[in-house]
Design an enzyme around this catalytic site. Structure first.
Site, PDB file in Angstrom:
ATOM      1  N   GLN A 165       0.776  -1.143   0.098  1.00 40.75           N
ATOM      2  CA  GLN A 165      -0.098  -0.064   0.026  1.00 40.75           C
ATOM      3  C   GLN A 165       0.889   1.152   0.195  1.00 40.75           C
ATOM      4  OE1 GLN A 165      -3.420  -0.479   3.116  1.00 40.75           O
ATOM      5  NE2 GLN A 165      -2.146  -1.846   3.487  1.00 40.75           N
ATOM      6  N   ASN A 166       2.153   0.935   0.317  1.00 41.49           N
ATOM      7  CA  ASN A 166       3.048   2.324   0.165  1.00 41.49           C
ATOM      8  C   ASN A 166       3.239   2.990  -1.110  1.00 41.49           C
ATOM      9  OD1 ASN A 166       3.157   1.488   3.084  1.00 41.49           O
ATOM     10  ND2 ASN A 166       5.172   0.668   2.725  1.00 41.49           N
ATOM     11  N   VAL A 167       3.464   4.276  -1.139  1.00 43.01           N
ATOM     12  CA  VAL A 167       3.798   5.010  -2.147  1.00 43.01           C
ATOM     13  C   VAL A 167       5.186   5.504  -2.305  1.00 43.01           C
ATOM     14  CG1 VAL A 167       1.312   5.598  -2.565  1.00 43.01           C
ATOM     15  CG2 VAL A 167       2.834   6.970  -1.037  1.00 43.01           C
ATOM     16  N   ASP A 168       6.106   5.148  -1.299  1.00 44.47           N
ATOM     17  CA  ASP A 168       7.300   5.795  -1.024  1.00 44.47           C
ATOM     18  C   ASP A 168       8.348   5.134  -1.726  1.00 44.47           C
ATOM     19  OD1 ASP A 168       8.187   3.289   0.152  1.00 44.47           O
ATOM     20  OD2 ASP A 168       7.409   4.136   2.068  1.00 44.47           O
ATOM     21  N   HIS A 177      -1.729   1.496  -4.358  1.00 41.48           N
ATOM     22  CA  HIS A 177      -2.100   2.801  -4.211  1.00 41.48           C
ATOM     23  C   HIS A 177      -1.157   3.772  -4.750  1.00 41.48           C
ATOM     24  CE1 HIS A 177      -4.144   1.703  -0.002  1.00 41.48           C
ATOM     25  NE2 HIS A 177      -4.960   1.194  -1.066  1.00 41.48           N
ATOM     26  N   CYS A 235       0.848  21.133 -20.877  1.00 41.04           N
ATOM     27  CA  CYS A 235      -0.320  21.722 -21.405  1.00 41.04           C
ATOM     28  C   CYS A 235      -1.186  22.665 -20.815  1.00 41.04           C
ATOM     29  CB  CYS A 235      -1.385  20.442 -21.724  1.00 41.04           C
ATOM     30  SG  CYS A 235      -2.350  20.010 -20.325  1.00 41.04           S
ATOM     31  N   ASN A 262       3.189  -6.603  13.492  1.00 42.54           N
ATOM     32  CA  ASN A 262       2.735  -5.115  14.073  1.00 42.54           C
ATOM     33  C   ASN A 262       3.043  -5.220  15.520  1.00 42.54           C
ATOM     34  OD1 ASN A 262       1.508  -2.736  14.454  1.00 42.54           O
ATOM     35  ND2 ASN A 262       0.249  -3.133  12.503  1.00 42.54           N
ATOM     36  N   PRO A 263       3.585  -4.199  15.957  1.00 39.65           N
ATOM     37  CA  PRO A 263       3.869  -3.999  17.555  1.00 39.65           C
ATOM     38  C   PRO A 263       2.473  -3.710  18.174  1.00 39.65           C
ATOM     39  CG  PRO A 263       5.321  -2.715  16.289  1.00 39.65           C
ATOM     40  CD  PRO A 263       4.629  -3.227  15.121  1.00 39.65           C
TER      41      PRO A 263
HETATM   42  C1  BV8 Z   1     -12.054   2.223  -3.273  1.00 41.17           C
HETATM   43  C2  BV8 Z   1      -2.203   6.527  -0.916  1.00 41.17           C
HETATM   44  C3  BV8 Z   1     -13.779   1.810  -4.595  1.00 41.17           C
HETATM   45  C4  BV8 Z   1      -2.263   8.047  -0.894  1.00 41.17           C
HETATM   46  C5  BV8 Z   1      -4.074   5.772   0.590  1.00 41.17           C
HETATM   47  C6  BV8 Z   1     -16.670   2.029   4.720  1.00 41.17           C
HETATM   48  C7  BV8 Z   1     -16.247   0.751   4.960  1.00 41.17           C
HETATM   49  C8  BV8 Z   1     -15.206   0.099   4.105  1.00 41.17           C
HETATM   50  C9  BV8 Z   1     -14.665   0.702   3.159  1.00 41.17           C
HETATM   51  C10 BV8 Z   1     -14.894   2.250   3.058  1.00 41.17           C
HETATM   52  C11 BV8 Z   1     -15.798   2.674   3.851  1.00 41.17           C
HETATM   53  N1  BV8 Z   1     -16.039   4.000   3.540  1.00 41.17           N
HETATM   54  C12 BV8 Z   1     -15.155   4.335   2.505  1.00 41.17           C
HETATM   55  C13 BV8 Z   1     -14.450   3.181   2.096  1.00 41.17           C
HETATM   56  C14 BV8 Z   1     -13.659   3.062   1.171  1.00 41.17           C
HETATM   57  C15 BV8 Z   1     -12.070   3.529   1.513  1.00 41.17           C
HETATM   58  C16 BV8 Z   1     -11.630   3.042   2.921  1.00 41.17           C
HETATM   59  O1  BV8 Z   1     -11.256   1.887   3.131  1.00 41.17           O
HETATM   60  N2  BV8 Z   1     -11.968   3.900   3.897  1.00 41.17           N
HETATM   61  C17 BV8 Z   1     -11.560   3.424   5.240  1.00 41.17           C
HETATM   62  C18 BV8 Z   1     -10.624   4.257   5.803  1.00 41.17           C
HETATM   63  C19 BV8 Z   1     -12.930   3.313   5.984  1.00 41.17           C
HETATM   64  N3  BV8 Z   1     -11.040   3.075   0.468  1.00 41.17           N
HETATM   65  C20 BV8 Z   1     -11.025   3.794  -0.796  1.00 41.17           C
HETATM   66  O2  BV8 Z   1     -11.508   4.731  -1.005  1.00 41.17           O
HETATM   67  C21 BV8 Z   1     -10.093   2.900  -1.738  1.00 41.17           C
HETATM   68  N4  BV8 Z   1     -10.871   3.073  -2.962  1.00 41.17           N
HETATM   69  O3  BV8 Z   1     -12.435   1.856  -2.352  1.00 41.17           O
HETATM   70  O4  BV8 Z   1     -12.558   2.357  -4.468  1.00 41.17           O
HETATM   71  C22 BV8 Z   1     -14.633   3.039  -4.395  1.00 41.17           C
HETATM   72  C23 BV8 Z   1     -14.858   4.031  -5.285  1.00 41.17           C
HETATM   73  C24 BV8 Z   1     -15.823   5.058  -4.973  1.00 41.17           C
HETATM   74  C25 BV8 Z   1     -16.591   5.191  -3.995  1.00 41.17           C
HETATM   75  C26 BV8 Z   1     -16.536   3.726  -3.131  1.00 41.17           C
HETATM   76  C27 BV8 Z   1     -15.463   2.852  -3.336  1.00 41.17           C
HETATM   77  C28 BV8 Z   1      -8.986   3.684  -1.963  1.00 41.17           C
HETATM   78  C29 BV8 Z   1      -8.248   3.881  -0.726  1.00 41.17           C
HETATM   79  C30 BV8 Z   1      -6.684   4.285  -1.062  1.00 41.17           C
HETATM   80  C31 BV8 Z   1      -6.456   5.581  -0.065  1.00 41.17           C
HETATM   81  N5  BV8 Z   1      -4.974   5.914  -0.440  1.00 41.17           N
HETATM   82  N6  BV8 Z   1      -2.519   6.054   0.202  1.00 41.17           N
HETATM   83  C32 BV8 Z   1      -1.049   8.788   0.163  1.00 41.17           C
HETATM   84  O5  BV8 Z   1      -0.500   7.981   0.494  1.00 41.17           O
HETATM   85  O6  BV8 Z   1      -1.279   9.890   0.184  1.00 41.17           O
HETATM   86  S1  BV8 Z   1      -4.558   5.626   2.255  1.00 41.17           S
HETATM   87  C33 BV8 Z   1      -3.299   5.293   3.470  1.00 41.17           C
HETATM   88  O7  BV8 Z   1      -3.962   4.225   3.926  1.00 41.17           O
HETATM   89  C34 BV8 Z   1      -1.860   4.950   3.393  1.00 41.17           C
HETATM   90  O8  BV8 Z   1      -1.034   5.905   2.570  1.00 41.17           O
HETATM   91  C35 BV8 Z   1      -1.731   3.630   2.951  1.00 41.17           C
HETATM   92  O9  BV8 Z   1      -1.703   3.375   1.639  1.00 41.17           O
HETATM   93  C36 BV8 Z   1      -3.116   3.116   3.468  1.00 41.17           C
HETATM   94  C37 BV8 Z   1      -2.852   2.019   4.566  1.00 41.17           C
HETATM   95  O10 BV8 Z   1      -2.205   2.715   5.690  1.00 41.17           O
HETATM   96  P1  BV8 Z   1      -1.278   1.992   6.311  1.00 41.17           P
HETATM   97  O11 BV8 Z   1      -0.232   1.506   5.365  1.00 41.17           O
HETATM   98  O12 BV8 Z   1      -1.957   0.685   7.142  1.00 41.17           O
HETATM   99  O13 BV8 Z   1      -0.552   2.741   7.390  1.00 41.17           O
HETATM  100  P2  BV8 Z   1      -1.086   3.317   8.865  1.00 41.17           P
HETATM  101  O14 BV8 Z   1      -0.573   4.656   9.247  1.00 41.17           O
HETATM  102  O15 BV8 Z   1      -2.410   3.370   9.027  1.00 41.17           O
HETATM  103  O16 BV8 Z   1      -0.791   2.135   9.715  1.00 41.17           O
HETATM  104  C38 BV8 Z   1       0.768   1.845  10.180  1.00 41.17           C
HETATM  105  C39 BV8 Z   1       0.666   0.636  10.797  1.00 41.17           C
HETATM  106  O17 BV8 Z   1       2.305   0.293  11.043  1.00 41.17           O
HETATM  107  C40 BV8 Z   1       0.155   0.647  12.389  1.00 41.17           C
HETATM  108  O18 BV8 Z   1      -0.520  -0.537  12.604  1.00 41.17           O
HETATM  109  C41 BV8 Z   1       1.474   0.747  13.322  1.00 41.17           C
HETATM  110  O19 BV8 Z   1       1.161  -0.017  14.568  1.00 41.17           O
HETATM  111  C42 BV8 Z   1       2.284  -0.037  12.402  1.00 41.17           C
HETATM  112  N7  BV8 Z   1       3.673  -0.022  12.560  1.00 41.17           N
HETATM  113  C43 BV8 Z   1       4.380   1.303  13.054  1.00 41.17           C
HETATM  114  N8  BV8 Z   1       5.654   0.825  13.265  1.00 41.17           N
HETATM  115  C44 BV8 Z   1       5.954  -0.424  12.849  1.00 41.17           C
HETATM  116  C45 BV8 Z   1       4.683  -0.976  12.498  1.00 41.17           C
HETATM  117  N9  BV8 Z   1       4.590  -2.368  12.041  1.00 41.17           N
HETATM  118  C46 BV8 Z   1       5.687  -2.888  12.052  1.00 41.17           C
HETATM  119  N10 BV8 Z   1       7.056  -2.461  12.215  1.00 41.17           N
HETATM  120  C47 BV8 Z   1       7.025  -1.024  12.632  1.00 41.17           C
HETATM  121  N11 BV8 Z   1       8.375  -0.569  13.064  1.00 41.17           N
HETATM  122 ZN    ZN Z   2      -1.584  17.917 -19.611  1.00 42.46          ZN
END
Ligand code: BV8
Ligand code: ZN
Length: 255
Positions: free
Chosen positions: A107-110, A125, A156, A219-220
């Site tokens: 899911q990472n974009v980095d 993503h 453009c 995941n911690p």
């Molecule tokens: C879609 C890119 C169809 C941009 C991102 C209600 C119910 C179900 C679904 C939905 C709903 N309402 C809306 C939805 C759909 C929605 C969704 O899921 N919403 C949720 C939040 C409710 N999803 C969408 O919209 C997706 N598209 O469904 O299309 C559609 C179309 C139209 C209408 C309806 C449906 C698109 C989602 C894409 C979003 N893009 N990123 C950018 O980065 O700027 S989101 C973002 O979340 C992040 O960038 C990443 O890509 C994604 C997930 O995050 P994580 O990677 O999990 O990161 P997070 O910070 O949350 O967690 C980090 C974890 O690491 C923690 O748990 C922590 O404990 C742990 N950690 C920390 N340190 C460590 C560690 N683990 C291990 N080692 C360590 N050292």
């Molecule tokens: Zn253009």
């Protein structure tokens, strides 16, 4: 029976699967890049200029204030450019190189998986480094250099946008198809560094499990997935992934 690999205790069942599995799926999130110094999306350091990233990663935010959204992405591009892949990224790349049946879905974009040498990465993503024209001229390029005046503009004249998937937008069809196929055929799934709240990515471990996979979470912190996996390792990814990869029988040097 537990096997100790570094500081990570692994069950006998997991070690056996790591050694025998022909198809392994790794699903990663922002936590895998945390030890490279990048803020996670929802973590305590996740705020940017007092704003929640969730409120910036939407088409509505961009339509309303493209300059602010672009400043957020320009900042993230700078952070990512300065960061280095960590042992978690490198261990995953080593496993992919040694075991051809391994898939990486992120899911990472980095771009850190690619920089660590992962031969193939399914990016659900998109990428911070891609720029797309919002005007329909078809421009879609990989650009690493500084963007200059923000918001960035296409040749453009229309606005460029980051090549990431925002909330409410569809994921790339090819990436979803590849991720679904990998989940359905995996014998072992390792879910690392994700809060498992963003769909459809968060549905992949469940799908894999229904198709018979053994699912491990790294995941911690506990997540909504934790109670539904076969094994949860509460270790940082930079420690757990090297341990898992070594337990799979792959030689992996930390540096
Ligand atoms: C879609 C890119 C169809 C941009 C991102 C209600 C119910 C179900 C679904 C939905 C709903 N309402 C809306 C939805 C759909 C929605 C969704 O899921 N919403 C949720 C939040 C409710 N999803 C969408 O919209 C997706 N598209 O469904 O299309 C559609 C179309 C139209 C209408 C309806 C449906 C698109 C989602 C894409 C979003 N893009 N990123 C950018 O980065 O700027 S989101 C973002 O979340 C992040 O960038 C990443 O890509 C994604 C997930 O995050 P994580 O990677 O999990 O990161 P997070 O910070 O949350 O967690 C980090 C974890 O690491 C923690 O748990 C922590 O404990 C742990 N950690 C920390 N340190 C460590 C560690 N683990 C291990 N080692 C360590 N050292
Ligand atoms: Zn253009």
């Amino acid at each position: 029976m537990m096997t100790q690999s570094g500081h990570v205790p692994l069950s006998g069942a997991l070690v056996e699967r790591l050694r025998a599995a022909r198809r392994i799926l790794l699903l990663t999130g922002a936590g895998v890049s945390a030890e490279s110094g990048l803020a996670t999306f929802r973590g305590p350091d996740g705020m940017w200029e007092g704003r929640d990233p969730m409120s910036l990663a939407t088409p509505e935010a961009f339509a309303e204030d493209p300059e602010t959204v672009w400043r957020f992405y320009a900042w993230r591009r700078e952070q990512a450019a300065r960061a280095e892949p960590n042992p978690a990224h490198r261990a995953i790349a080593a496993l992919q190189q040694e075991r051809s049946g391994t898939s990486l879905v992120t899911q990472n974009v980095d771009g850190l998986h690619e920089r660590a040498g992962s031969p193939e990465t399914v990016r659900l993503h998109g990428s911070l480094w891609r720029l797309r024209c919002t005007g329909g001229c078809g421009e879609d390029e990989d650009l690493r250099q500084d963007l200059g005046t923000l918001p960035a503009r296409c040749a453009c004249g229309e606005l460029l946008r980051p090549g990431v998937v925002w909330f409410g937008e569809s994921l790339p069809q090819a990436a979803i198809a590849a991720a679904t196929a990998a989940a359905e055929s995996a014998e072992l799934v390792i879910v690392a560094g994700t809060s498992s709240v963003v769909y459809p990515a968060a549905a992949l471990p469940e799908l894999a499990r229904r198709h018979g996979a053994y699912v491990v979470e790294v995941n911690p912190e506990a997540t909504p997935l934790t109670g539904r996996v076969d094994e949860a390792l509460p270790n940082p990814a930079g420690t757990a992934l090297p341990a898992l990869v070594r337990a799979a029988g792959v030689r992996f040097e930390e540096s």
